[in-house]
Design a protein around this motif. Structure first.
Motif, PDB file in Angstrom:
ATOM      1  N   LEU A   1       0.836  -1.203   0.000  1.00 59.60           N
ATOM      2  CA  LEU A   1       0.000   0.000   0.000  1.00 59.60           C
ATOM      3  C   LEU A   1       0.875   1.259   0.000  1.00 59.60           C
ATOM      4  O   LEU A   1       0.597   2.227  -0.724  1.00 59.60           O
ATOM      5  CB  LEU A   1      -0.924  -0.004   1.218  1.00 59.60           C
ATOM      6  N   LYS A   2       1.929   1.224   0.794  1.00 63.01           N
ATOM      7  CA  LYS A   2       2.864   2.359   0.842  1.00 63.01           C
ATOM      8  C   LYS A   2       3.463   2.611  -0.536  1.00 63.01           C
ATOM      9  O   LYS A   2       3.552   3.760  -0.998  1.00 63.01           O
ATOM     10  CB  LYS A   2       3.965   2.051   1.863  1.00 63.01           C
ATOM     11  N   TYR A   3       3.852   1.533  -1.205  1.00 61.11           N
ATOM     12  CA  TYR A   3       4.426   1.628  -2.558  1.00 61.11           C
ATOM     13  C   TYR A   3       3.419   2.231  -3.536  1.00 61.11           C
ATOM     14  O   TYR A   3       3.763   3.085  -4.362  1.00 61.11           O
ATOM     15  CB  TYR A   3       4.878   0.238  -3.018  1.00 61.11           C
ATOM     16  N   LYS A   4       2.155   1.799  -3.450  1.00 60.10           N
ATOM     17  CA  LYS A   4       1.123   2.313  -4.363  1.00 60.10           C
ATOM     18  C   LYS A   4       0.941   3.820  -4.191  1.00 60.10           C
ATOM     19  O   LYS A   4       0.786   4.548  -5.180  1.00 60.10           O
ATOM     20  CB  LYS A   4      -0.203   1.594  -4.118  1.00 60.10           C
ATOM     21  N   VAL A   5       0.960   4.271  -2.950  1.00 57.95           N
ATOM     22  CA  VAL A   5       0.825   5.709  -2.694  1.00 57.95           C
ATOM     23  C   VAL A   5       2.016   6.456  -3.291  1.00 57.95           C
ATOM     24  O   VAL A   5       1.856   7.472  -3.984  1.00 57.95           O
ATOM     25  CB  VAL A   5       0.720   5.983  -1.181  1.00 57.95           C
ATOM     26  N   LEU A   6       3.214   5.944  -3.046  1.00 61.05           N
ATOM     27  CA  LEU A   6       4.419   6.590  -3.568  1.00 61.05           C
ATOM     28  C   LEU A   6       4.396   6.647  -5.097  1.00 61.05           C
ATOM     29  O   LEU A   6       4.770   7.654  -5.701  1.00 61.05           O
ATOM     30  CB  LEU A   6       5.665   5.835  -3.090  1.00 61.05           C
ATOM     31  N   LYS A   7       3.944   5.570  -5.724  1.00 58.66           N
ATOM     32  CA  LYS A   7       3.908   5.531  -7.187  1.00 58.66           C
ATOM     33  C   LYS A   7       2.916   6.550  -7.739  1.00 58.66           C
ATOM     34  O   LYS A   7       3.199   7.236  -8.740  1.00 58.66           O
ATOM     35  CB  LYS A   7       3.542   4.125  -7.667  1.00 58.66           C
ATOM     36  N   GLU A   8       1.735   6.656  -7.101  1.00 58.02           N
ATOM     37  CA  GLU A   8       0.735   7.613  -7.563  1.00 58.02           C
ATOM     38  C   GLU A   8       1.239   9.047  -7.409  1.00 58.02           C
ATOM     39  O   GLU A   8       1.041   9.890  -8.286  1.00 58.02           O
ATOM     40  CB  GLU A   8      -0.572   7.426  -6.789  1.00 58.02           C
ATOM     41  N   ILE A   9       1.904   9.315  -6.289  1.00 56.55           N
ATOM     42  CA  ILE A   9       2.462  10.652  -6.059  1.00 56.55           C
ATOM     43  C   ILE A   9       3.534  10.949  -7.101  1.00 56.55           C
ATOM     44  O   ILE A   9       3.571  12.037  -7.692  1.00 56.55           O
ATOM     45  CB  ILE A   9       3.048  10.765  -4.639  1.00 56.55           C
ATOM     46  N   ALA A  10       4.421   9.965  -7.338  1.00 53.15           N
ATOM     47  CA  ALA A  10       5.489  10.156  -8.326  1.00 53.15           C
ATOM     48  C   ALA A  10       4.919  10.404  -9.714  1.00 53.15           C
ATOM     49  O   ALA A  10       5.389  11.289 -10.449  1.00 53.15           O
ATOM     50  CB  ALA A  10       6.407   8.928  -8.335  1.00 53.15           C
ATOM     51  N   ARG A  11       3.895   9.640 -10.091  1.00 59.34           N
ATOM     52  CA  ARG A  11       3.284   9.811 -11.413  1.00 59.34           C
ATOM     53  C   ARG A  11       2.705  11.226 -11.555  1.00 59.34           C
ATOM     54  O   ARG A  11       2.892  11.887 -12.584  1.00 59.34           O
ATOM     55  CB  ARG A  11       2.187   8.772 -11.622  1.00 59.34           C
ATOM     56  N   GLY A  12       2.022  11.678 -10.529  1.00 57.29           N
ATOM     57  CA  GLY A  12       1.447  13.019 -10.576  1.00 57.29           C
ATOM     58  C   GLY A  12       2.497  14.105 -10.642  1.00 57.29           C
ATOM     59  O   GLY A  12       2.331  15.116 -11.331  1.00 57.29           O
ATOM     60  N   LEU A  13       3.617  13.907  -9.931  1.00 63.70           N
ATOM     61  CA  LEU A  13       4.705  14.894  -9.954  1.00 63.70           C
ATOM     62  C   LEU A  13       5.380  14.924 -11.320  1.00 63.70           C
ATOM     63  O   LEU A  13       5.704  15.992 -11.840  1.00 63.70           O
ATOM     64  CB  LEU A  13       5.725  14.557  -8.861  1.00 63.70           C
ATOM     65  N   TYR A  14       5.591  13.758 -11.901  1.00 65.68           N
ATOM     66  CA  TYR A  14       6.214  13.698 -13.220  1.00 65.68           C
ATOM     67  C   TYR A  14       5.327  14.329 -14.284  1.00 65.68           C
ATOM     68  O   TYR A  14       5.801  15.069 -15.158  1.00 65.68           O
ATOM     69  CB  TYR A  14       6.518  12.244 -13.604  1.00 65.68           C
ATOM     70  N   ASN A  15       4.029  14.046 -14.221  1.00 65.66           N
ATOM     71  CA  ASN A  15       3.097  14.529 -15.252  1.00 65.66           C
ATOM     72  C   ASN A  15       2.594  15.945 -14.995  1.00 65.66           C
ATOM     73  O   ASN A  15       1.924  16.535 -15.849  1.00 65.66           O
ATOM     74  CB  ASN A  15       1.897  13.585 -15.355  1.00 65.66           C
ATOM     75  N   GLY A  16       2.867  16.462 -13.801  1.00 70.16           N
ATOM     76  CA  GLY A  16       2.376  17.791 -13.468  1.00 70.16           C
ATOM     77  C   GLY A  16       0.890  17.823 -13.200  1.00 70.16           C
ATOM     78  O   GLY A  16       0.249  18.870 -13.288  1.00 70.16           O
ATOM     79  N   THR A  17       0.311  16.655 -12.844  1.00 67.62           N
ATOM     80  CA  THR A  17      -1.139  16.564 -12.638  1.00 67.62           C
ATOM     81  C   THR A  17      -1.507  16.265 -11.186  1.00 67.62           C
ATOM     82  O   THR A  17      -2.658  15.950 -10.892  1.00 67.62           O
ATOM     83  CB  THR A  17      -1.725  15.448 -13.527  1.00 67.62           C
ATOM     84  N   LEU A  18      -0.530  16.345 -10.280  1.00 71.79           N
ATOM     85  CA  LEU A  18      -0.783  15.931  -8.896  1.00 71.79           C
ATOM     86  C   LEU A  18      -1.907  16.731  -8.245  1.00 71.79           C
ATOM     87  O   LEU A  18      -2.793  16.165  -7.595  1.00 71.79           O
ATOM     88  CB  LEU A  18       0.496  16.052  -8.062  1.00 71.79           C
ATOM     89  N   LEU A  19      -1.904  18.046  -8.408  1.00 68.24           N
ATOM     90  CA  LEU A  19      -2.927  18.872  -7.771  1.00 68.24           C
ATOM     91  C   LEU A  19      -4.312  18.536  -8.303  1.00 68.24           C
ATOM     92  O   LEU A  19      -5.297  18.533  -7.561  1.00 68.24           O
ATOM     93  CB  LEU A  19      -2.615  20.356  -7.988  1.00 68.24           C
ATOM     94  N   GLU A  20      -4.407  18.242  -9.592  1.00 68.47           N
ATOM     95  CA  GLU A  20      -5.694  17.911 -10.188  1.00 68.47           C
ATOM     96  C   GLU A  20      -6.203  16.553  -9.697  1.00 68.47           C
ATOM     97  O   GLU A  20      -7.406  16.348  -9.523  1.00 68.47           O
ATOM     98  CB  GLU A  20      -5.566  17.871 -11.715  1.00 68.47           C
ATOM     99  N   GLU A  21      -5.274  15.624  -9.474  1.00 68.58           N
ATOM    100  CA  GLU A  21      -5.669  14.256  -9.144  1.00 68.58           C
ATOM    101  C   GLU A  21      -5.581  13.947  -7.645  1.00 68.58           C
ATOM    102  O   GLU A  21      -5.897  12.828  -7.235  1.00 68.58           O
ATOM    103  CB  GLU A  21      -4.755  13.272  -9.890  1.00 68.58           C
ATOM    104  N   TYR A  22      -5.176  14.911  -6.837  1.00 67.48           N
ATOM    105  CA  TYR A  22      -4.874  14.649  -5.427  1.00 67.48           C
ATOM    106  C   TYR A  22      -6.002  13.919  -4.703  1.00 67.48           C
ATOM    107  O   TYR A  22      -5.785  12.912  -4.031  1.00 67.48           O
ATOM    108  CB  TYR A  22      -4.564  15.971  -4.718  1.00 67.48           C
ATOM    109  N   ASN A  23      -7.210  14.399  -4.834  1.00 71.92           N
ATOM    110  CA  ASN A  23      -8.340  13.799  -4.118  1.00 71.92           C
ATOM    111  C   ASN A  23      -8.829  12.496  -4.744  1.00 71.92           C
ATOM    112  O   ASN A  23      -9.590  11.749  -4.134  1.00 71.92           O
ATOM    113  CB  ASN A  23      -9.500  14.795  -4.020  1.00 71.92           C
ATOM    114  N   ASP A  24      -8.396  12.232  -5.984  1.00 74.31           N
ATOM    115  CA  ASP A  24      -8.805  10.998  -6.647  1.00 74.31           C
ATOM    116  C   ASP A  24      -7.878   9.828  -6.318  1.00 74.31           C
ATOM    117  O   ASP A  24      -8.269   8.668  -6.487  1.00 74.31           O
ATOM    118  CB  ASP A  24      -8.820  11.186  -8.172  1.00 74.31           C
ATOM    119  N   ILE A  25      -6.668  10.124  -5.854  1.00 80.33           N
ATOM    120  CA  ILE A  25      -5.709   9.057  -5.583  1.00 80.33           C
ATOM    121  C   ILE A  25      -6.226   8.065  -4.530  1.00 80.33           C
ATOM    122  O   ILE A  25      -6.136   6.848  -4.733  1.00 80.33           O
ATOM    123  CB  ILE A  25      -4.343   9.643  -5.178  1.00 80.33           C
ATOM    124  N   PRO A  26      -6.783   8.523  -3.389  1.00 80.57           N
ATOM    125  CA  PRO A  26      -7.304   7.551  -2.412  1.00 80.57           C
ATOM    126  C   PRO A  26      -8.382   6.651  -2.999  1.00 80.57           C
ATOM    127  O   PRO A  26      -8.489   5.479  -2.619  1.00 80.57           O
ATOM    128  CB  PRO A  26      -7.870   8.437  -1.297  1.00 80.57           C
TER     129      PRO A  26
END
Length: 476
Positions: free
Chosen positions: A12-37
C-alpha cells in the motif's frame, strides 16, 4: 519485473508513492490529489478498515507523508494518528495461569495499589487506571501468570522511544528515537511511516533535464544487490539512469575509502567504534555519550563518496538510494548536508521507476562504477571489520585489530556496555542498527534475499582485488 512485498502494508505504501510520483512527473498531482485515495483503496466490500471513508482519509495522510510530512517535526519518522486505533491497549495483564493463590506476592509488590482480587475466582485483576507498567507484579508471580503484552511498535523499538498518548495512539519521543525504522516496518496497520522526499528528488531531476544546468548523480547502497529478482543489476542501473541521473555510483567506493582511513585511525587511537551506520552513531550519542569520543571521525561511505564527487564537480546534485530510513536524518547533519541533497529508499526508487513505466527487464545493462570486494560487503554485518583488517594488511601495519561485529540495537547495547566498563578483549566495534546489517534495512523492497551469501557473491564480482586498487582506479 514482478514485485514481491513482505506485507500488504508495504504494498500500500508503494502504491501511494507511485501515484504521487506519477502526478509529480506529469504535473497533474494537484488535479488528481483527491482521486488518488479512490484509485488506491479497495471497494466498500473489501475495505481493510471499518469503512471506505476512513480508509481514504488514511491514504490522504499517507500522501502527505509522501510529500514530506509535517515540516514542524524534525524527525523523519511520524505517526498517522487516524490509522493507529486498532491495537489493544497492551501492558501487563493477568492470564488464565493465575491460580488465585493466597500468597498475593503480586499485590504486595505493587506500589500503586493497582491489584485486587475477584471474590469468586480469587484471580488477580489489574486496575489499568492505576497501573504504570513497572512489571514488579510479573516478576513476583511464581506462576508467570502476569504477562506484558506490548504493541508491535513498542516491541520493535529497542530504545523505548514509543509510548501512547491520551488517545491511546502511538507517540514517538523524538529525543530518544534513533530512526532505525523498526517501528515503520513492524506496525501491522502502517500507522508509522517515514517521510518521503520524492518531490524534491523529482523536482531536481526535471529541472536538470529541462535546463541541463547541473548533472545529477545517484549513489546506490551495496545492498541493492539483494533487492531484485528476475532482472540483472546492470538493468536496474540502466533504469536509474533513465530517470535522469547522469551517473550511478557505488556507495561501496566510499566504503573502500572509509575502511582505508578507519584502519589508520584505529591504529592511531587504539580503540574505535564505527561511523558507517547513522542509527548506531545516534545510539551512542544519545545513550552512551561517554563513548562519543570513540566514534570514528570518518564520514559514512555515502557521505564520503558524495564529498569526493562534489569536490570534483561542485555544481552537481547528489541523491543517495538505499534501504535505510536513518539516512534521511543523517543528511541533516551539518557535516553531511553540503554533499547529499536528497535521500531515497529502494521503495521510493521502485515507485519512481514504475511511475515512468520503465520496463527494467527490457533494458540493456549499464555498468556500475567498480568497488572492491571489501567495499561491497559493507552491506552485511561483519563486512566493515573484514575491510578494516584488510586495509591494515594492505598498509603494511603491524597493528592487531581485534574487532567485534554487532547488529541490531540490543546486541549493540551489550557491546557498548562492555566498552563503557573497560578492560575488554576487543578494540573495534562495528555497529549496525539493523539485524544482518543494511540488507535488513526497513525500506528494503523485500527481505526474502536477506542473505550474507548474496552480498559476498556480489563482492566477488568486483574487478578490483584490493581496496588500494579500487581507490586508485576511481581517483584516476
Amino acid at each position: 519485473m514482478e514485485l514481491k512485498f513482505d506485507t500488504s502494508v508495504q504494498e500500500l505504501k508503494y502504491k501511494v508513492l507511485k501515484e504521487i510520483a506519477r502526478g509529480l512527473y506529469n504535473g497533474t498531482l494537484l488535479e488528481e490529489y483527491n482521486d488518488i485515495p479512490v484509485r488506491i483503496s479497495p471497494g466498500p466490500k473489501s475495505t481493510m478498515r471499518c469503512c471506505i471513508y476512513k480508509e481514504r482519509a488514511i491514504v490522504l495522510e499517507r500522501m502527505k507523508l509522501a510529500l514530506g510530512g509535517n515540516k514542524n517535526i524534525d524527525n523523519v519518522v511520524e505517526v498517522i494518528k487516524i490509522a493507529c486505533d486498532e491495537c489493544p491497549l497492551g501492558g501487563y495483564e493477568v492470564t488464565n495461569r493465575c491460580r488465585g493463590c493466597i500468597a498475593h506476592r503480586c499485590q504486595k509488590e505493587c506500589r500503586r495499589g493497582a491489584i485486587r482480587f475477584n471474590e469468586e475466582t480469587r484471580a488477580a485483576i489489574i486496575d489499568k487506571s492505576k497501573c504504570v507498567n513497572c512489571g514488579l507484579c510479573a516478576k513476583a508471580c511464581q506462576y508467570n501468570a502476569i504477562q506484558n503484552y506490548l504493541r508491535p511498535c513498542e516491541q520493535a523499538c529497542k530504545v523505548k522511544a514509543i509510548s501512547m498518548d491520551e488517545d491511546h495512539a502511538a507517540k514517538i519521543n523524538d529525543e530518544k528515537c534513533v530512526q532505525c525504522g523498526a517501528c515503520v516496518y513492524q506496525c501491522p496497520f502502517g500507522a508509522i511511516m517515514d517521510k518521503s522526499f520524492l518531490k524534491e528528488a523529482i523536482d531536481i531531476l526535471k529541472d536538470s533535464d529541462f535546463s541541463n544546468k547541473y548533472p545529477v548523480y545517484a549513489i546506490v547502497a551495496p545492498s541493492i544487490a539483494t533487492q531484485y529478482k528476475g532482472v540483472k543489476l546492470g538493468q536496474v542501473v540502466a533504469a536509474i539512469q533513465r530517470l535522469g541521473f547522469r551517473s550511478v555510483v557505488e556507495a561501496a567506493l566510499g566504503a573502500d575509502m572509509v575502511s582505508y582511513s578507519e584502519a589508520k585511525e584505529l591504529e592511531e587511537k587504539g580503540f574505535l567504534t564505527s561511523s558507517c551506520c547513522p542509527t548506531f552513531v545516534s545510539f551512542i550519542k544519545k545513550y552512551y555519550p561517554e563513548l562519543t569520543d570513540k566514534i570514528s571521525h570518518n564520514l559514512s561511505p555515502m557521505a564520503t563518496i558524495a564529498k569526493w564527487i562534489k569536490e570534483h564537480n561542485p555544481n552537481c546534485k547528489i541523491m543517495f538510494i538505499g534501504p535505510c530510513i536513518s539516512k534521511k536524518q543523517e543528511i541533516k547533519d551539518p557535516r553531511v548536508s553540503p554533499y547529499v541533497d536528497v535521500t531515497l529508499t529502494f521503495e521510493e526508487l521502485q515507485a519512481m521507476i514504475d511511475a515512468r513505466e520503465i520496463d527494467v527487464s527490457s533494458l540493456e545493462e549499464s555498468p556500475l562504477d567498480n568497488a572492491s570486494y571489501y567495499g561491497r560487503i559493507f552491506a552485511r554485518a561483519g563486512g566493515l571489520t573484514d575491510a578494516v583488517k584488510e586495509a591494515l594488511k594492505e598498509q603494511g601495519s603491524t597493528f592487531e585489530a581485534k574487532p567485534i561485529s554487532v547488529d541490531g540495537l540490543e546486541n549493540c547495547r551489550l557491546a557498548l556496555i562492555k566498552a563503557k566498563g573497560g578492560n575488554v578483549d576487543f578494540n573495534f566495534i562495528e555497529g549496525m542498527g539493523c539485524i544482518g546489517g543494511c540488507i535488513g534495512g526497513p525500506a528494503c523492497l523485500s527481505h526474502e534475499l536477506r542473505d550474507k551469501m548474496e552480498v559476498d557473491k556480489y563482492g566477488h564480482e568486483s574487478k578490483e582485488t584490493t581496496i588500494t586498487d579500487s581507490i586508485k582506479h576511481y581517483q584516476n
